[in-house]
Design a protein around this motif. Structure first.
Motif, PDB file in Angstrom:
ATOM      1  N   ALA A  25       0.832  -1.206   0.000  1.00 60.22           N
ATOM      2  CA  ALA A  25       0.000   0.000   0.000  1.00 60.22           C
ATOM      3  C   ALA A  25       0.864   1.253   0.000  1.00 60.22           C
ATOM      4  CB  ALA A  25      -0.930  -0.010   1.202  1.00 60.22           C
ATOM      5  N   CYS A  26       1.892   1.252   0.820  1.00 60.07           N
ATOM      6  CA  CYS A  26       2.761   2.430   0.913  1.00 60.07           C
ATOM      7  C   CYS A  26       3.503   2.687  -0.397  1.00 60.07           C
ATOM      8  CB  CYS A  26       3.741   2.273   2.074  1.00 60.07           C
ATOM      9  SG  CYS A  26       2.956   2.423   3.704  1.00 60.07           S
ATOM     10  N   ALA A  27       3.817   1.626  -1.129  1.00 61.00           N
ATOM     11  CA  ALA A  27       4.493   1.788  -2.416  1.00 61.00           C
ATOM     12  C   ALA A  27       3.591   2.520  -3.409  1.00 61.00           C
ATOM     13  CB  ALA A  27       4.881   0.417  -2.968  1.00 61.00           C
ATOM     14  N   VAL A  28       2.289   2.238  -3.384  1.00 60.79           N
ATOM     15  CA  VAL A  28       1.358   2.942  -4.269  1.00 60.79           C
ATOM     16  C   VAL A  28       1.154   4.374  -3.794  1.00 60.79           C
ATOM     17  CG1 VAL A  28      -1.005   2.997  -5.172  1.00 60.79           C
ATOM     18  CG2 VAL A  28       0.186   0.807  -4.908  1.00 60.79           C
ATOM     19  N   LEU A  29       1.018   4.548  -2.502  1.00 57.20           N
ATOM     20  CA  LEU A  29       0.801   5.883  -1.939  1.00 57.20           C
ATOM     21  C   LEU A  29       1.974   6.817  -2.209  1.00 57.20           C
ATOM     22  CD1 LEU A  29      -0.790   4.744   1.437  1.00 57.20           C
ATOM     23  CD2 LEU A  29      -1.978   5.941  -0.412  1.00 57.20           C
ATOM     24  N   ALA A  30       3.142   6.245  -2.466  1.00 52.22           N
ATOM     25  CA  ALA A  30       4.331   7.045  -2.757  1.00 52.22           C
ATOM     26  C   ALA A  30       4.354   7.537  -4.205  1.00 52.22           C
ATOM     27  CB  ALA A  30       5.588   6.220  -2.475  1.00 52.22           C
ATOM     28  N   LYS A  31       3.291   7.245  -4.958  1.00 54.49           N
ATOM     29  CA  LYS A  31       3.195   7.691  -6.359  1.00 54.49           C
ATOM     30  C   LYS A  31       1.982   8.603  -6.505  1.00 54.49           C
ATOM     31  CE  LYS A  31       5.315   3.407  -8.030  1.00 54.49           C
ATOM     32  NZ  LYS A  31       5.139   2.159  -8.825  1.00 54.49           N
ATOM     33  N   PRO A  32       2.079   9.845  -6.045  1.00 55.23           N
ATOM     34  CA  PRO A  32       0.922  10.747  -6.048  1.00 55.23           C
ATOM     35  C   PRO A  32       0.360  11.026  -7.433  1.00 55.23           C
ATOM     36  CG  PRO A  32       2.960  11.942  -5.564  1.00 55.23           C
ATOM     37  CD  PRO A  32       3.291  10.478  -5.483  1.00 55.23           C
ATOM     38  N   GLU A  33       1.169  10.821  -8.459  1.00 55.78           N
ATOM     39  CA  GLU A  33       0.689  11.103  -9.816  1.00 55.78           C
ATOM     40  C   GLU A  33      -0.469  10.180 -10.206  1.00 55.78           C
ATOM     41  OE1 GLU A  33       4.136   8.191 -10.110  1.00 55.78           O
ATOM     42  OE2 GLU A  33       3.706  10.054  -9.003  1.00 55.78           O
ATOM     43  N   ARG A  34      -0.512   8.978  -9.650  1.00 55.11           N
ATOM     44  CA  ARG A  34      -1.617   8.065  -9.955  1.00 55.11           C
ATOM     45  C   ARG A  34      -2.932   8.616  -9.401  1.00 55.11           C
ATOM     46  NH1 ARG A  34       0.278   1.924  -8.683  1.00 55.11           N
ATOM     47  NH2 ARG A  34      -1.837   1.533  -9.512  1.00 55.11           N
ATOM     48  N   PHE A  35      -2.868   9.202  -8.252  1.00 59.28           N
ATOM     49  CA  PHE A  35      -4.070   9.776  -7.632  1.00 59.28           C
ATOM     50  C   PHE A  35      -4.456  11.084  -8.316  1.00 59.28           C
ATOM     51  CE2 PHE A  35      -1.994   7.024  -4.620  1.00 59.28           C
ATOM     52  CZ  PHE A  35      -3.042   6.294  -4.078  1.00 59.28           C
ATOM     53  N   GLN A  36      -3.444  11.854  -8.711  1.00 60.67           N
ATOM     54  CA  GLN A  36      -3.710  13.114  -9.397  1.00 60.67           C
ATOM     55  C   GLN A  36      -4.399  12.880 -10.741  1.00 60.67           C
ATOM     56  OE1 GLN A  36      -3.310  16.047  -7.986  1.00 60.67           O
ATOM     57  NE2 GLN A  36      -4.182  17.085  -9.772  1.00 60.67           N
ATOM     58  N   LYS A  37      -4.048  11.811 -11.400  1.00 61.43           N
ATOM     59  CA  LYS A  37      -4.679  11.477 -12.679  1.00 61.43           C
ATOM     60  C   LYS A  37      -6.173  11.242 -12.496  1.00 61.43           C
ATOM     61  CE  LYS A  37      -3.993   8.389 -16.644  1.00 61.43           C
ATOM     62  NZ  LYS A  37      -3.188   7.255 -17.180  1.00 61.43           N
ATOM     63  N   ARG A  38      -6.545  10.623 -11.392  1.00 60.94           N
ATOM     64  CA  ARG A  38      -7.958  10.380 -11.111  1.00 60.94           C
ATOM     65  C   ARG A  38      -8.682  11.689 -10.772  1.00 60.94           C
ATOM     66  NH1 ARG A  38     -10.616   6.927 -13.087  1.00 60.94           N
ATOM     67  NH2 ARG A  38     -11.972   6.522 -11.290  1.00 60.94           N
TER      68      ARG A  38
END
Length: 345
Positions: free
Chosen positions: A201-214
């Motif tokens: 989970a922390c590995a995904v959370l460390a990629k804010p661009e994925r959330f920004q795209k949404r």
């Protein structure tokens, strides 16, 4: 026979009196946050005076406020189920169950609902092997317009976009890990699972661009927040009820987080083919292909939340032994499922 001697007086009163003198049996169903009374074609729901951090029902006024919220928010998807509020009041030296407009000397606030046909509840269709693709299509056809019309800002005009940012999602995810640390090694959650799931989970959370795209896709909405089979009835039409009213940051989310919950739940029941059909159909009708990038992350989050809730319920002193064991067994299965998703995020 369960005596409910550890329950509040109003719970014992309702078990004896909610039938209104009709002689109808009253069935009590408990969750970690609610007492739910089933009688004839009516449901009465009362909130437990608990504070888990992510929700706070510890005062009578807070419970009244969240009952009001629950009725208003759930009328978005099923206005004909949520009938209004009730109150248990002191009256003539005893207790009485009254409509809110007649209430005084209130002991507790609750919600009155129309009871859905038990045999058409989605978990029972699953148990009987009757849930099919046509049911899933009906659910999708209800959800897609709901999300399209769902608010993207608060009543004050504040954008909901920040609730989809990595920082906000991190708060929700890490809260789960913090609240389950004390249960590691207790039988349902192993240290290996805790470490693997939290690391992924922390590995995904460390990629804010994925959330920004949404966020840029306009996917952050006022969602349902608790979209799984226990809150769905497939009667004359689909009814989706019991949304999250107690915490805005669970209701304000990426549509992908909402949809992932039901997909995960279908996986939990061994219905992987229907889970895939649900996602494929939702993407086709909504045009939201971007949710696929976040699907396993949010599936993992949702499975872990359900495991946590199982642990909380199992450790509620008012829950009977049979229910406790069932909750622990369910939690163990949810954590195994979360491990599966953690490997592919």
């Amino acid at each position: 026979m369960t005596t409910h001697t550890n329950s509040p007086a109003f719970v014992r009163f309702l078990l004896e009196s909610a039938g209104g003198g009709s002689g109808a049996a009253v069935e009590l169903v408990q969750t970690h946050i609610s007492w739910v009374f089933l009688v004839n074609d009516t449901v009465y729901k009362f909130k437990k005076p608990v504070n888990f951090g992510f929700l706070d029902f510890s005062t009578l006024e807070q419970r009244r406020f969240y009952c009001e919220q629950e009725v208003a928010l759930n009328r978005r998807l099923c206005p004909d189920i949520y009938l209004g509020m009730v109150a248990v009041c002191e009256q003539n030296g005893g207790l009485a169950l009254l409509p809110l407009e007649q209430a005084k000397d209130v002991v507790e606030y609750g919600i009155k609902m129309r009871r859905m046909p038990e045999e058409r509840m989605m978990p029972h269709l699953i148990e009987r092997g009757e849930l099919g693709a046509a049911h899933i299509d009906q659910i999708v056809d209800l959800l897609v317009p709901f999300y399209r019309q769902a608010a993207q800002q608060t009543a004050s005009g504040e954008s909901l976009a920040r609730f989809g940012a990595a920082e906000a999602v991190t708060m929700n995810v890490l809260e789960n890990f913090e609240q389950t640390k004390g249960f590691i090694g207790g039988g349902a959650l192993t240290k290996e699972q805790f470490d693997a799931i939290s690391t992924a989970a922390c590995a995904v959370l460390a990629k804010p661009e994925r959330f920004q795209k949404r966020i840029q896709a306009g996917a952050i909405r006022e969602c349902h927040g608790d979209l799984y089979s226990a809150n769905i009835c497939l009667a004359d039409k689909p009814y989706i009820f019991d949304c999250i009213e107690f915490n805005e940051r669970f209701r304000y989310s990426d549509v992908a987080c909402d949809v992932a919950f039901l997909a995960m739940d279908l996986d939990y029941h061994g219905l992987d083919d229907l889970s895939r059909h649900f996602i494929e159909r939702f993407v086709q009708v909504s045009g939201d292909r971007g949710l696929l990038d976040m699907l396993n992350f949010y599936k993992c989050y949702r499975a872990y939340v359900r495991g946590k809730i199982g642990l909380f319920t199992a450790n509620d002193q008012s829950v009977d032994e049979q229910s406790r064991r069932k909750c622990l067994a369910g939690a163990e299965q949810y954590f195994r499922l979360a491990m599966r998703y953690a490997a592919d995020q």
